[in-house]
Write a protein that holds these residues in place. Sequence first.
Motif, mmCIF file in Angstrom:
data_model
loop_
_atom_site.group_PDB
_atom_site.id
_atom_site.type_symbol
_atom_site.label_atom_id
_atom_site.label_comp_id
_atom_site.label_asym_id
_atom_site.label_seq_id
_atom_site.Cartn_x
_atom_site.Cartn_y
_atom_site.Cartn_z
ATOM 1 N N LYS A 21 0.150 5.844 1.697
ATOM 2 C CA LYS A 21 0.539 6.239 0.339
ATOM 3 C C LYS A 21 1.365 5.142 -0.331
ATOM 4 O O LYS A 21 1.186 4.863 -1.518
ATOM 5 C CB LYS A 21 1.336 7.542 0.371
ATOM 6 N N ALA A 22 2.260 4.511 0.429
ATOM 7 C CA ALA A 22 3.087 3.442 -0.128
ATOM 8 C C ALA A 22 2.242 2.231 -0.516
ATOM 9 O O ALA A 22 2.465 1.613 -1.565
ATOM 10 C CB ALA A 22 4.182 3.043 0.863
ATOM 11 N N VAL A 23 1.243 1.904 0.293
ATOM 12 C CA VAL A 23 0.329 0.802 -0.030
ATOM 13 C C VAL A 23 -0.455 1.138 -1.292
ATOM 14 O O VAL A 23 -0.598 0.305 -2.192
ATOM 15 C CB VAL A 23 -0.630 0.495 1.143
ATOM 16 N N GLU A 24 -0.952 2.355 -1.367
ATOM 17 C CA GLU A 24 -1.736 2.766 -2.542
ATOM 18 C C GLU A 24 -0.886 2.732 -3.811
ATOM 19 O O GLU A 24 -1.370 2.319 -4.869
ATOM 20 C CB GLU A 24 -2.337 4.155 -2.311
ATOM 21 N N THR A 25 0.367 3.144 -3.726
ATOM 22 C CA THR A 25 1.257 3.090 -4.886
ATOM 23 C C THR A 25 1.477 1.646 -5.300
ATOM 24 O O THR A 25 1.423 1.310 -6.484
ATOM 25 C CB THR A 25 2.610 3.772 -4.564
ATOM 26 N N GLN A 138 9.487 4.621 -1.814
ATOM 27 C CA GLN A 138 8.568 4.919 -0.707
ATOM 28 C C GLN A 138 8.786 3.952 0.447
ATOM 29 O O GLN A 138 8.789 4.348 1.608
ATOM 30 C CB GLN A 138 7.114 4.839 -1.176
ATOM 31 N N ILE A 139 8.984 2.687 0.127
ATOM 32 C CA ILE A 139 9.198 1.678 1.171
ATOM 33 C C ILE A 139 10.510 1.938 1.894
ATOM 34 O O ILE A 139 10.571 1.895 3.123
ATOM 35 C CB ILE A 139 9.159 0.256 0.574
ATOM 36 N N GLU A 140 11.556 2.222 1.147
ATOM 37 C CA GLU A 140 12.867 2.476 1.747
ATOM 38 C C GLU A 140 12.845 3.703 2.654
ATOM 39 O O GLU A 140 13.584 3.763 3.638
ATOM 40 C CB GLU A 140 13.935 2.650 0.665
ATOM 41 N N ALA A 141 11.987 4.667 2.347
ATOM 42 C CA ALA A 141 11.925 5.904 3.136
ATOM 43 C C ALA A 141 11.156 5.727 4.449
ATOM 44 O O ALA A 141 11.228 6.585 5.322
ATOM 45 C CB ALA A 141 11.276 7.016 2.312
ATOM 46 N N GLN A 146 6.994 1.106 10.178
ATOM 47 C CA GLN A 146 6.165 1.375 9.002
ATOM 48 C C GLN A 146 6.435 0.348 7.904
ATOM 49 O O GLN A 146 5.510 -0.084 7.216
ATOM 50 C CB GLN A 146 6.451 2.781 8.469
ATOM 51 N N GLN A 147 7.694 -0.028 7.718
ATOM 52 C CA GLN A 147 8.032 -1.029 6.702
ATOM 53 C C GLN A 147 7.365 -2.366 7.009
ATOM 54 O O GLN A 147 6.778 -2.994 6.119
ATOM 55 C CB GLN A 147 9.546 -1.216 6.601
ATOM 56 N N ILE A 148 7.453 -2.787 8.264
ATOM 57 C CA ILE A 148 6.843 -4.061 8.649
ATOM 58 C C ILE A 148 5.323 -3.991 8.483
ATOM 59 O O ILE A 148 4.701 -4.913 7.957
ATOM 60 C CB ILE A 148 7.218 -4.440 10.099
ATOM 61 N N THR A 149 4.723 -2.882 8.894
ATOM 62 C CA THR A 149 3.279 -2.702 8.741
ATOM 63 C C THR A 149 2.894 -2.751 7.264
ATOM 64 O O THR A 149 1.921 -3.406 6.883
ATOM 65 C CB THR A 149 2.822 -1.375 9.375
ATOM 66 N N LEU A 150 3.668 -2.076 6.428
ATOM 67 C CA LEU A 150 3.408 -2.073 4.994
ATOM 68 C C LEU A 150 3.499 -3.483 4.421
ATOM 69 O O LEU A 150 2.621 -3.920 3.676
ATOM 70 C CB LEU A 150 4.400 -1.162 4.270
ATOM 71 N N LEU A 151 4.558 -4.203 4.757
ATOM 72 C CA LEU A 151 4.727 -5.557 4.227
ATOM 73 C C LEU A 151 3.599 -6.479 4.691
ATOM 74 O O LEU A 151 3.104 -7.297 3.915
ATOM 75 C CB LEU A 151 6.091 -6.120 4.614
#
Length: 178
Positions: A21-25, A138-141, A146-151
């Motif tokens: 969801k964070a990536v999509e946002t 979303q990233i902070e949550a 998950q943060q590293i994966t998202l980045l």
Amino acid sequence: MAESANQNTERTDYLDENTLKAVETYEKLGTDNKLALLYYVYEKMGDSVTPADPTAAEPELSPVLMDSFYNLSHTDQLNAMRDIVNCADTEYSRAYGALKENNQLLVWFDWAERMGDTVVGMPSDYNVPESVNTSLGQIEALEFEQQITLLREIARGMGHTDVKPIPTQTETGKTSSL
């Protein structure tokens, strides 16, 4: 999303629901808002956002992005960043697209560290839109992993490369042989 040399799986195969969801946002943001979000993410490193391990990167692999970039005018730096975000076929976007995710993250981290000095800073009249605040929240949550994966997901979705992912067994209908 741009094709990347290290993109061999669909993101839904390895991203949990919150990270997806964070990536999509993030992907719904415009170019300049994506750049602003990256700035805010790196500004919060060590506070509410977990930094990536800098020892996992090799800064000497990209002198174009880590050296000559700093000699550009701030206008040209911003245009190079925009080209990278938009996966344009330019010198800087190709140099970025040739890197692995950890090195791509290092590039953004280094640029964020120098913003407002040797790297173009945030415009003083920039008004943070709600969409950027939502994405940052979303990233902070997210948890550390998950943060590293998202980045990494965000980083690998930028830059230009002509290298195509290796087709999967499902796509080719062939099994690998040793």
